[in-house]
Design an enzyme around this catalytic site. Structure first.
Site: not given
Ligand SMILES: Cc1cc2nc3c(=O)[nH]c(=O)nc-3n(C[C@H](O)[C@H](O)[C@H](O)COP(=O)(O)OP(=O)(O)OC[C@H]3O[C@@H](n4cnc5c(N)ncnc54)[C@H](O)[C@@H]3O)c2cc1C
Length: 356
Positions: A101-102, A104, A221, A339-340
């Site tokens: 998975q590209g 970030s 995801e 999670n933030e």
């Protein structure tokens, strides 16, 4: 079931896992929820959940093909053309093409809409030229293909003007540089793209509409497919066995904590059944997948912390997988969107709270 496979995030372990993945495919157990024509068994979502429970109960290893079969595949089913489905899915199911998975980039993690990698139209060649850098690409150093988001319209900003590309990692101009993680595994990569040609046939969904396509991947995801409850039920059972074998059975605090972890895993299981029932009735999971993501990632840490407490000083030298599992569990609140960020999504889009 294979037992004692080395970590799939090492080169040697990845190769060992691939043998297992290919054996699963040969027996048609690799992608049970896919249509038969693509190597599956047409299992319903509920049947797939049962399969996952049995798989992990029997001690099945985590799937090193997961970013393909659980993240990209649902997106290809939803947005791919027939030509793309026929070309991409069977090779993915057979663990011939291995997908990473590209998304970030060094300056775009939580703020995914801030990506700077570019796609420039090459009309004459019938495709696009990609340039930029991706990072934190899980198992990128071992994979053959990458799905990624690129800015295709330089005039637009943020969520607009992005396109979802499928990139062969052996294309001229691609450099993959693996790097190590804190736990010693080498499963991450940086992927550099320098004028990489990708044909029109490898655009997934519409040009400039990549954000919507990516959100379908993100829902898979965070929500259902990446972390089915079977995995956490299996961990909860191992935790109970560990407690039974421990000398500390009179410690009611620890006993209650183990019971709590079991109840939480069961709760996640029943919540997932509810979700699947709603999806079968035609509802979209959407932003609610953020609730699921926060829950499973915190549950994973809770169970592993408890296991380390039960092991006591032996935890330091544990080779049974608890320490390794704990180290990986700590990354759960970061990957698949921190999670933030998920709590922001829950506040704004599930609970309808004001943005400020
Ligand atoms: C084990 C692992 C595997 C990964 N695999 C992949 C992969 O295969 N492919 C891929 O593309 N990426 C992958 N990632 C990257 C992951 O998606 C990012 O790390 C994540 O999105 C966070 O981005 P960042 O690291 O740039 O942190 P930042 O975005 O810089 O965030 C830093 C901190 O600030 C907080 N923060 C940022 N913005 C806000 C806000 N608006 N409100 C509140 N808090 C905020 C974050 O929650 C975090 O705590 C992986 C990460 C890990 C840990």
């Amino acid at each position: 079931m294979p037992s004692g496979l080395p970590s799939g995030d090492t080169r040697e372990g990845f190769a060992a896992h691939l043998e297992w993945e290919r054996a699963l495919f040969a027996a048609r157990w690799a992608v049970v929820s896919w249509p038969r024509e693509h190597g599956g068994r047409d299992a319903s979502a509920m049947e797939w959940l049962i399969f996952e429970e049995e798989y992990y109960r029997a001690g099945g290893p985590q799937r090193v093909t997961q970013n393909g079969i659980f993240l990209l595949a649902p997106t290809v089913f939803a947005f791919g053309t027939k030509e793309q489905r026929d070309r991409i899915l069977p090779r993915m199911a057979a663990a011939q093409d291995l997908w990473c998975q590209g998304w970030s980039e060094p300056n775009a993690g939580s703020d995914l809409a801030g990506i700077q990698s570019k796609a420039t139209r090459d009309e004459a060649a019938g495709g696009w030229r990609l340039a930029g850098q991706k990072t934190w690409t899980t198992r990128g150093a071992f994979c053959t293909h990458m799905f990624g988001l690129f800015r295709s319209d330089p005039e637009t900003e943020r969520h607009r003007g992005l396109t979802y590309f499928l990139v062969p990692l052996d294309a001229p101009g691609v450099t993959v540089r693996g790097f190590g993680r804190l736990d010693g595994d080498e499963g991450f990569a940086e992927v550099f793209l320098d004028d990489v040609f990708v044909a029109d046939a490898d655009v997934l969904g519409a040009v400039d509409q990549g954000w919507g396509v990516a959100m379908a991947t993100a829902t898979a995801e965070r929500g259902l497919t990446l972390r089915s409850p079977g995995r956490f039920m299996a961990t909860a059972s191992r935790l109970t066995e560990l407690w039974r074998a421990s000398a500390d059975q009179d410690d009611t605090r620890l006993r209650d904590a183990v019971v709590r972890a079991h109840i939480d895993a069961e709760a996640y299981r029943w919540q997932t059944f509810l979700t699947v029932t709603r999806m079968t009735d035609g509802e979209d999971l959407g932003a609610e997948s953020s609730l699921t993501k926060v829950f499973w990632s915190e549950l994973d840490i809770e169970m592993h912390e408890l296991a380390l407490e039960l092991l006591g000083p032996d935890a330091e030298t544990d080779e049974s997988g608890w320490m390794k599992g704990y180290e990986f569990a700590l990354s759960g609140p970061i990957y698949a969107g921190t999670n933030e960020i998920q709590r922001n999504v829950i506040a704004e889009r599930v609970l309808g709270l004001p943005r400020r």
